[in-house]
Motif scaffolding. Structure first.
Motif, PDB file in Angstrom:
ATOM      1  N   PRO A   1     -17.317 -11.111  15.338  1.00  0.00           N
ATOM      2  CA  PRO A   1     -15.881 -11.165  15.630  1.00  0.00           C
ATOM      3  C   PRO A   1     -15.094 -11.451  14.374  1.00  0.00           C
ATOM      4  CG  PRO A   1     -16.976 -13.165  16.389  1.00  0.00           C
ATOM      5  CD  PRO A   1     -18.062 -12.219  15.971  1.00  0.00           C
ATOM      6  N   LEU A   2     -13.901 -10.880  14.306  1.00  0.00           N
ATOM      7  CA  LEU A   2     -13.047 -11.092  13.138  1.00  0.00           C
ATOM      8  C   LEU A   2     -12.322 -12.420  13.218  1.00  0.00           C
ATOM      9  CD1 LEU A   2     -11.388  -7.633  12.620  1.00  0.00           C
ATOM     10  CD2 LEU A   2     -13.005  -8.767  11.115  1.00  0.00           C
ATOM     11  N   ALA A   3     -11.547 -12.594  14.253  1.00  0.00           N
ATOM     12  CA  ALA A   3     -10.723 -13.792  14.357  1.00  0.00           C
ATOM     13  C   ALA A   3     -10.178 -13.874  15.762  1.00  0.00           C
ATOM     14  CB  ALA A   3      -9.588 -13.753  13.344  1.00  0.00           C
ATOM     15  N   ASP A   4      -9.621 -14.999  16.090  1.00  0.00           N
ATOM     16  CA  ASP A   4      -9.156 -15.258  17.438  1.00  0.00           C
ATOM     17  C   ASP A   4      -7.678 -15.601  17.403  1.00  0.00           C
ATOM     18  OD1 ASP A   4      -9.634 -17.796  19.906  1.00  0.00           O
ATOM     19  OD2 ASP A   4      -9.458 -15.650  20.138  1.00  0.00           O
ATOM     20  N   LEU A   5      -6.863 -14.856  18.111  1.00  0.00           N
ATOM     21  CA  LEU A   5      -5.426 -15.106  18.100  1.00  0.00           C
ATOM     22  C   LEU A   5      -5.030 -16.012  19.255  1.00  0.00           C
ATOM     23  CD1 LEU A   5      -2.580 -14.544  17.066  1.00  0.00           C
ATOM     24  CD2 LEU A   5      -2.501 -12.615  18.634  1.00  0.00           C
ATOM     25  N   VAL A   6      -4.411 -17.128  18.950  1.00  0.00           N
ATOM     26  CA  VAL A   6      -3.783 -17.963  19.965  1.00  0.00           C
ATOM     27  C   VAL A   6      -2.321 -17.557  20.008  1.00  0.00           C
ATOM     28  CG1 VAL A   6      -3.101 -20.303  20.601  1.00  0.00           C
ATOM     29  CG2 VAL A   6      -5.378 -19.865  19.684  1.00  0.00           C
ATOM     30  N   ALA A   7      -1.859 -17.111  21.150  1.00  0.00           N
ATOM     31  CA  ALA A   7      -0.531 -16.509  21.237  1.00  0.00           C
ATOM     32  C   ALA A   7       0.553 -17.566  21.179  1.00  0.00           C
ATOM     33  CB  ALA A   7      -0.404 -15.691  22.514  1.00  0.00           C
ATOM     34  N   ASP A   8       0.753 -18.119  20.000  1.00  0.00           N
ATOM     35  CA  ASP A   8       1.850 -19.049  19.774  1.00  0.00           C
ATOM     36  C   ASP A   8       2.960 -18.275  19.084  1.00  0.00           C
ATOM     37  OD1 ASP A   8       2.247 -22.198  17.961  1.00  0.00           O
ATOM     38  OD2 ASP A   8       3.668 -20.919  19.008  1.00  0.00           O
ATOM     39  N   PRO A   9       4.036 -17.857  19.784  1.00  0.00           N
ATOM     40  CA  PRO A   9       5.056 -16.987  19.197  1.00  0.00           C
ATOM     41  C   PRO A   9       5.785 -17.607  18.029  1.00  0.00           C
ATOM     42  CG  PRO A   9       5.812 -17.869  21.299  1.00  0.00           C
ATOM     43  CD  PRO A   9       4.371 -18.231  21.172  1.00  0.00           C
ATOM     44  N   ARG A  10       5.689 -18.927  17.865  1.00  0.00           N
ATOM     45  CA  ARG A  10       6.413 -19.564  16.762  1.00  0.00           C
ATOM     46  C   ARG A  10       5.625 -19.505  15.459  1.00  0.00           C
ATOM     47  NH1 ARG A  10       7.015 -25.224  19.480  1.00  0.00           N
ATOM     48  NH2 ARG A  10       4.852 -24.634  19.895  1.00  0.00           N
TER      49      ARG A  10
ATOM     50  N   LEU B   1       0.814  -1.217   0.000  1.00  0.00           N
ATOM     51  CA  LEU B   1       0.000   0.000   0.000  1.00  0.00           C
ATOM     52  C   LEU B   1       0.849   1.269   0.000  1.00  0.00           C
ATOM     53  CD1 LEU B   1      -2.849  -0.980   2.502  1.00  0.00           C
ATOM     54  CD2 LEU B   1      -2.979  -0.851   0.008  1.00  0.00           C
ATOM     55  N   GLY B   2       2.165   1.128   0.064  1.00  0.00           N
ATOM     56  CA  GLY B   2       3.037   2.299  -0.038  1.00  0.00           C
ATOM     57  C   GLY B   2       3.533   2.855   1.279  1.00  0.00           C
ATOM     58  N   TYR B   3       3.333   2.140   2.376  1.00  0.00           N
ATOM     59  CA  TYR B   3       3.807   2.614   3.668  1.00  0.00           C
ATOM     60  C   TYR B   3       5.261   2.219   3.902  1.00  0.00           C
ATOM     61  CZ  TYR B   3      -0.989   3.677   5.038  1.00  0.00           C
ATOM     62  OH  TYR B   3      -2.253   4.206   5.105  1.00  0.00           O
ATOM     63  N   ARG B   4       5.950   3.019   4.705  1.00  0.00           N
ATOM     64  CA  ARG B   4       7.258   2.629   5.230  1.00  0.00           C
ATOM     65  C   ARG B   4       6.981   1.918   6.551  1.00  0.00           C
ATOM     66  NH1 ARG B   4      11.499   3.788   8.591  1.00  0.00           N
ATOM     67  NH2 ARG B   4      13.574   3.585   7.649  1.00  0.00           N
ATOM     68  N   VAL B   5       7.245   0.628   6.619  1.00  0.00           N
ATOM     69  CA  VAL B   5       6.748  -0.209   7.710  1.00  0.00           C
ATOM     70  C   VAL B   5       7.848  -0.522   8.724  1.00  0.00           C
ATOM     71  CG1 VAL B   5       5.531  -2.324   8.310  1.00  0.00           C
ATOM     72  CG2 VAL B   5       5.108  -1.241   6.088  1.00  0.00           C
ATOM     73  N   THR B   6       7.521  -0.289   9.989  1.00  0.00           N
ATOM     74  CA  THR B   6       8.402  -0.635  11.107  1.00  0.00           C
ATOM     75  C   THR B   6       7.701  -1.658  11.997  1.00  0.00           C
ATOM     76  OG1 THR B   6       9.450   1.542  11.149  1.00  0.00           O
ATOM     77  CG2 THR B   6       9.604   0.224  13.162  1.00  0.00           C
ATOM     78  N   VAL B   7       8.416  -2.718  12.357  1.00  0.00           N
ATOM     79  CA  VAL B   7       7.929  -3.706  13.317  1.00  0.00           C
ATOM     80  C   VAL B   7       8.698  -3.504  14.616  1.00  0.00           C
ATOM     81  CG1 VAL B   7       7.708  -6.155  13.881  1.00  0.00           C
ATOM     82  CG2 VAL B   7       7.353  -5.378  11.532  1.00  0.00           C
ATOM     83  N   CYS B   8       7.962  -3.449  15.723  1.00  0.00           N
ATOM     84  CA  CYS B   8       8.602  -3.250  17.025  1.00  0.00           C
ATOM     85  C   CYS B   8       8.082  -4.291  18.010  1.00  0.00           C
ATOM     86  CB  CYS B   8       8.317  -1.835  17.547  1.00  0.00           C
ATOM     87  SG  CYS B   8       8.976  -1.515  19.213  1.00  0.00           S
ATOM     88  N   ASP B   9       9.011  -4.888  18.757  1.00  0.00           N
ATOM     89  CA  ASP B   9       8.662  -5.864  19.791  1.00  0.00           C
ATOM     90  C   ASP B   9       9.803  -5.877  20.796  1.00  0.00           C
ATOM     91  OD1 ASP B   9       8.271  -8.486  21.224  1.00  0.00           O
ATOM     92  OD2 ASP B   9       6.647  -8.681  19.775  1.00  0.00           O
ATOM     93  N   ALA B  10       9.464  -6.058  22.063  1.00  0.00           N
ATOM     94  CA  ALA B  10      10.495  -6.046  23.107  1.00  0.00           C
ATOM     95  C   ALA B  10      11.247  -7.362  23.215  1.00  0.00           C
ATOM     96  CB  ALA B  10       9.852  -5.703  24.451  1.00  0.00           C
ATOM     97  N   ARG B  11      10.803  -8.403  22.522  1.00  0.00           N
ATOM     98  CA  ARG B  11      11.408  -9.732  22.652  1.00  0.00           C
ATOM     99  C   ARG B  11      12.450  -9.949  21.550  1.00  0.00           C
ATOM    100  NH1 ARG B  11       5.890 -12.963  22.302  1.00  0.00           N
ATOM    101  NH2 ARG B  11       5.791 -11.531  20.530  1.00  0.00           N
ATOM    102  N   PRO B  12      13.729 -10.008  21.900  1.00  0.00           N
ATOM    103  CA  PRO B  12      14.785 -10.107  20.884  1.00  0.00           C
ATOM    104  C   PRO B  12      14.725 -11.368  20.047  1.00  0.00           C
ATOM    105  CG  PRO B  12      15.691 -10.406  23.088  1.00  0.00           C
ATOM    106  CD  PRO B  12      14.287  -9.928  23.270  1.00  0.00           C
ATOM    107  N   VAL B  13      14.163 -12.445  20.573  1.00  0.00           N
ATOM    108  CA  VAL B  13      14.117 -13.679  19.799  1.00  0.00           C
ATOM    109  C   VAL B  13      13.132 -13.571  18.638  1.00  0.00           C
ATOM    110  CG1 VAL B  13      12.332 -14.783  21.217  1.00  0.00           C
ATOM    111  CG2 VAL B  13      13.991 -16.200  19.988  1.00  0.00           C
ATOM    112  N   PHE B  14      12.147 -12.681  18.750  1.00  0.00           N
ATOM    113  CA  PHE B  14      11.135 -12.550  17.706  1.00  0.00           C
ATOM    114  C   PHE B  14      11.338 -11.311  16.832  1.00  0.00           C
ATOM    115  CE2 PHE B  14       8.767 -14.800  21.175  1.00  0.00           C
ATOM    116  CZ  PHE B  14       8.829 -16.037  20.570  1.00  0.00           C
ATOM    117  N   ALA B  15      11.885 -10.229  17.407  1.00  0.00           N
ATOM    118  CA  ALA B  15      12.068  -8.990  16.649  1.00  0.00           C
ATOM    119  C   ALA B  15      13.376  -9.044  15.869  1.00  0.00           C
ATOM    120  CB  ALA B  15      12.054  -7.789  17.587  1.00  0.00           C
TER     121      ALA B  15
END
Length: 438
Positions: free
Chosen positions: A418-427, A251-265
């Motif tokens: 409801p849209l969807a349900d997130l199960v917090a599986d980090p993998r 869509l033309g955005y400059r995208v940044t991902v931020c997370d405090a967990r170094p294993v995932f970010a």
């Protein structure tokens, strides 16, 4: 222009002749808006689009003619043409385009560019020298804009679309210019207005008298603003974020991902992101550049992260702030935000649960529903199927998308499914991973 900039740089570097057709005004419904551009090289190569296919063939022929003659042109296509059925816009609108040719690059003699022709010179030679100067200035202005786009610099391209200066161009920055319309008074007024439009991040058509007087019935000047791409900040390095990054870039955005967990970010997990930051979301947001075009998607799904970052985001000038979660999570989130001192008018800005009701299940489908809501919030669409609406499809910003409907049906739809349900599986995905009810 931004979409075809790479091809234009390549053609300029090769010294090739080409022409650029740019939409400068739209009347009625049209598939592309002012600023849409299509370029044709002397070799026959074509890049870009001005109408999504409706009139490209006719524009191609007009561009080829402009390359052959070296003369700029102003063309209109739509229902007002005698041959509208053949080349007109099937959606019923009218578009005006300026076609500016750029001849094959060759050395210009100093006399051709810098010295005024003597009074006794043949008028035809005088006119040719004027045209050479116009071409040189337009080429310089284009080169400057292409260089600015390559570095995401803020710049505007001013193009004269009427009068004797048709096709003349000026590159305008907040603090300098390059090029000229050939009319000093017009330059002053057009540059002044261009800087105003540039500051607002807008493009537009302005009209002036021959000495720069602001008159609605005189010479048209199209100002095309190029600001750095808007930012999308995605908080939460999960699989939904990966899908959102890909769509945000599209869509033309400059995208940044931020997370405090170094294993995932990590950049490896998000190769499509412009930036991956390992930091507490609220700390990063405190130093991030956020403006009225910024989109913030909070996918952290953890109150200790998303409440602080949402408090800051809802007090920022960001255009869109959305947060993932179930309706139960949403109720709890509102309670926590109120307890943190967030005002009701700020809470009204929050898109939660995030996205439109498309029945999404997978991360990719959910990203599409979020992107759809971002687009809807930007342009004011109803979010309803087009087959269930009437009136103009491409409404102007702030204009009701379907003027013929009642005011009740034009109000924002409250989505109840409801849209969807997130199960917090980090993998990655786990059972039910297309859902938001965590």
């Amino acid at each position: 222009m931004r979409d075809i900039a790479d091809a234009l740089r390549r053609w300029r570097a090769a010294g090739a002749a080409f022409a650029v057709a740019t939409v400068v005004e739209v009347r009625g419904s049209a598939p592309r808006q002012p600023g849409a551009a299509m370029a044709v090289a002397a070799s026959g190569e074509v890049v870009g689009s001005v109408s999504g296919g409706c009139v490209e063939g006719a524009v191609y022929e007009a561009a080829v003619e402009a390359i052959r003659t070296g003369v700029p042109a102003l063309e209109s296509y739509g229902i007002s043409d005698d041959d509208a059925f053949a080349v007109g816009l099937t959606c019923g609108g009218i578009i005006d385009l300026v076609i500016v040719p750029y001849p094959a690059r060759r050395p210009f003699a100093a006399a051709e560019v810098n010295v005024d022709p003597p009074a006794q010179m043949d008028p035809r030679v005088h006119a040719e020298a004027d045209e050479q100067r116009r071409q040189r200035r337009a080429g310089d202005a284009l080169d400057a804009v292409l260089a600015a786009l390559a570095t995401d610099d803020t710049v505007a391209l001013v193009t004269v679309v009427g009068g004797g200066g048709l096709g003349s161009q000026v590159a305008v920055w907040p603090d300098r210019t390059m090029g000229s319309s050939g009319v000093a008074g017009l330059d002053v007024a057009a540059v002044d207005d261009a800087r105003g439009l540039l500051a607002a991040g807008r493009s537009g058509l302005r009209r002036y008298g021959p000495r720069g007087q602001r008159r609605p019935d005189a010479i048209g000047v199209f100002v095309q603003s190029f600001a750095p791409p808007p930012r999308m900040l995605v908080f939460g390095a999960i699989d939904y974020a990966a899908a959102m990054v890909r769509l945000g870039r599209f869509l033309g955005y400059r995208v940044t991902v931020c997370d405090a967990r170094p294993v995932f970010a990590t950049a490896r997990r998000f190769p499509d992101a412009d930036e991956v930051v390992c930091e507490r979301p609220v700390a990063f947001l405190a130093r991030a550049a956020v403006d009225a075009r910024t989109v913030i998607c909070v996918l952290t799904h953890d109150p200790k992260f998303d409440i602080p970052v949402l408090c800051a985001a809802l007090r920022s000038p960001a255009h869109y702030v959305g947060a993932m979660g179930s309706r139960r999570t949403h109720v709890d989130r509102l309670r926590r935000l109120r307890a943190s001192g967030v005002a009701e008018d700020a809470l009204a800005r929050l898109h939660s649960p995030i996205g439109l009701d498309l029945g999404s299940r997978t991360p990719e489908e959910t990203a599409i529903s979020i992107a759809a809501e971002i687009i809807q919030s930007r342009w004011g669409g109803s979010g309803r199927p087009l087959r269930a609406t009437d009136g103009r499809i491409h409404a102007d910003h702030g204009e009701p998308p379907n003027p013929s409907e009642s005011s009740e049906s034009s109000e924002r739809v409250e989505w109840v499914e409801p849209l969807a349900d997130l199960v917090a599986d980090p993998r990655g995905r786990a059972e039910g991973a297309g859902r938001q009810d965590g």
